[in-house]
Design a protein around this motif. Structure first.
Motif, short mmCIF file in Angstrom:
data_model
loop_
_atom_site.label_atom_id
_atom_site.label_comp_id
_atom_site.label_asym_id
_atom_site.label_seq_id
_atom_site.Cartn_x
_atom_site.Cartn_y
_atom_site.Cartn_z
N LYS A 156 -6.81 19.81 51.12
CA LYS A 156 -6.35 18.76 52.04
C LYS A 156 -6.66 19.07 53.50
O LYS A 156 -6.84 18.18 54.31
N HIS A 240 1.70 16.24 47.12
CA HIS A 240 1.25 15.65 48.38
C HIS A 240 1.44 14.14 48.28
O HIS A 240 1.07 13.53 47.28
N ARG A 242 -0.10 11.70 49.42
CA ARG A 242 -1.32 10.92 49.19
C ARG A 242 -1.63 10.79 47.70
O ARG A 242 -2.13 9.78 47.23
N ASP A 243 -1.34 11.84 46.93
CA ASP A 243 -1.68 11.87 45.52
C ASP A 243 -0.51 11.53 44.60
O ASP A 243 -0.64 11.61 43.38
N ASP A 271 3.37 7.65 62.28
CA ASP A 271 2.02 7.50 61.72
C ASP A 271 0.95 8.16 62.58
O ASP A 271 0.01 8.77 62.05
N ARG A 279 -2.78 14.31 57.53
CA ARG A 279 -2.03 14.20 56.28
C ARG A 279 -2.65 13.18 55.33
O ARG A 279 -2.32 13.14 54.15
N LYS A 280 -3.51 12.31 55.85
CA LYS A 280 -4.26 11.35 55.00
C LYS A 280 -3.35 10.36 54.27
O LYS A 280 -3.69 9.84 53.21
N HIS A 281 -2.18 10.11 54.83
CA HIS A 281 -1.30 9.06 54.33
C HIS A 281 -0.44 8.59 55.49
O HIS A 281 -0.24 9.32 56.47
N LYS A 285 2.83 4.36 52.73
CA LYS A 285 2.51 4.95 51.43
C LYS A 285 3.66 5.83 50.96
O LYS A 285 4.04 5.80 49.78
N TYR A 286 4.21 6.60 51.86
CA TYR A 286 5.34 7.46 51.53
C TYR A 286 6.53 6.61 51.10
O TYR A 286 7.21 6.90 50.11
N SER A 289 6.30 5.33 47.56
CA SER A 289 6.61 6.35 46.55
C SER A 289 8.12 6.55 46.42
O SER A 289 8.67 6.63 45.31
#
Length: 447
Positions: A156, A240, A242-243, A271, A279-281, A285-286, A289
């Motif tokens: 990452k 993570h 993102r995944d 953000d 962090r690529k998210h 997105k968080y 989840s």
């Protein structure tokens, strides 16, 4: 011959230490808690924060002074940055990466007949022979809790993180080995098992279709739990955002043995700061989840990691993190004050948030966390929870343990034979980060 071993930092180092113990004890050494008695002393370093590295330098300075009066060999491994690796060459007798652990006996045997700096392996960020390390059977320090590594390294490259430079790129352990190790632990009576990796939910992605993915790995362990009909809790850390997929959450909801506790690192609630952290998210997105977790596993507890005082963090950005904590209402958050790590991208940037501000933000966020944790713990009152007894409590006459959601519990009992067993506890009072209760019944190990 005696040895002493210190593991700093995360659960991964603790897990690695169990394999180090196996290799050393196979050489005939016995463990001692007293480092002054040891002929061999090792430390597994952590490069995540400066204070952990400072502790390594402090320890080796003391140990090297002892060499004037005793026959002592020292070694260092774990998460070591290339810059520290070069310095450690002049301080430790042996330095090696964890993937080279099977060669440690040879290194100890060679010590004193090679170079003036002792024995060392060259620093190499690749994980080509990590399977040899995984093949070492761990010497578990507990007979009811265990770690099972499922991968090593990370792809990452978060701008604040040194892991890709200390542990290399992601390599997944064969799933057959993982499931077999979990099966063996359960059959031997282990009650709490944690899958470990720097980014567990990217498991298998490096194998390009030749290995199962993380949801399927959890599904296979869930099926194993159903087949064995033995009560245990399986955790994992760290994922993570993102995944993190809905499928992972769906699988956890489906199987009884998959613990209803999720550690999902946030790091920041802003953000723009997440972009700076690479962090690529984003927060949305968080949020999705967490929403899926609340919908499919409403009983799940939620833990996180947060960094305060990252380079450039403004008051407004910190307030956004406070808002995120208010929104997600974490049961626990591991809050760290940012410190630049050599090798990580952000080390090149001016650390422009003062220590006083970092301390203030750490305190404010901790006070916020206390409120959310206490509110949740209060909902536990008068309810009965299954608790895994871990040991004696700080207060005399009490035992301490954890619920499936990893909420700290203490209850009145002096029966230490309960340690490592499940008991039912009715909660009678709640504090900021713990609850207290009365034991109702002892749970058997079979469902």
């Amino acid at each position: 011959m005696k040895y002493h071993l210190i593991s700093l930092g995360c659960q991964m180092n603790a897990s690695d230490g169990e394999r180090v113990r196996t290799v050393i004890e196979q050489m005939g050494y016995t463990y001692t808690e007293d480092e002054t008695e040891a002929n061999l002393i090792g430390i597994l370093a952590c490069s995540v924060r400066q204070n952990a590295i400072d502790k390594v330098y402090s320890k080796i300075s003391k140990w090297n002074k002892w060499k004037n009066r005793s026959n002592l060999i020292t070694f260092v491994s774990g998460c070591v940055l290339p810059s520290d690796h070069e310095k450690f060459l002049k301080l430790f007798d042996i330095i090696f990466q964890m993937k080279d652990l099977p060669n440690l006996p040879e290194m100890i045997h060679q010590y004193g007949i090679t170079t003036a700096n002792g024995v060392q392996k060259g620093f190499d960020a690749q994980n080509d022979n990590i399977s040899e390390f995984w093949n070492v059977k761990p010497d578990h320090t507990s007979d009811f809790e265990a770690f099972v590594p499922i991968q090593n390294g990370c792809d990452k490259f978060c701008s604040f993180c040194a892991v890709p430079y200390t542990r290399g790129r992601e390599v997944s352990r064969p799933s057959v080995e993982i499931v077999n190790e979990v099966r063996s632990l359960v059959e031997r009576g282990y009650k709490s098992i944690t899958l470990l990796g720097q980014n567990v939910n990217s498991y298998g992605l490096d194998k390009k279709g030749d290995e199962i993915d993380f949801p399927e790995l959890l599904r296979q362990i869930g099926n194993l739990g159903d087949d064995l009909k033995t009560e245990f809790w399986l955790y994992f850390t760290s994922p993570h955002p993102r995944d993190m997929t809905d499928e992972v959450i769906e699988v956890i909801a489906q199987y009884k043995c998959l613990a209803k506790q999720i550690h999902l690192p946030l790091q920041s609630g802003d953000d723009k700061l997440l972009i700076a952290m690479n962090r690529k998210h984003g927060l949305e997105k968080y949020r999705q989840s967490v929403s899926t977790i609340k919908r499919l596993i409403p009983e799940a507890t939620l833990f996180t990691d947060i960094i305060v005082g990252f380079t450039g963090e403004t008051n407004e950005q910190f307030e956004n993190t406070r808002k995120a904590m208010e929104e997600f209402k974490y049961n626990m958050a591991y809050i760290a004050m940012y410190s630049p790590r050599p090798g990580a991208l952000s080390h090149r940037w001016f650390d422009d948030v003062s220590l006083d501000i970092k301390k203030s933000r750490h305190h404010i966020l901790t006070e916020d966390l206390k409120i959310h944790s206490k509110n949740y713990n209060s909902t536990m009152l008068d309810k009965v929870f299954k608790v895994l007894v871990k040991g004696t409590a700080k207060h005399d006459g009490y035992l301490a343990g954890l619920t499936e959601g990893r909420i700290n519990v203490r209850f009145l009992s002096t029966d230490e034979s309960l340690i490592g067993q499940f008991v039912d506890v009715k909660i009678t009072s709640a504090a900021n980060f713990s609850v207290e209760g009365e034991m109702i019944t002892i749970k058997e190990g079979v469902v």
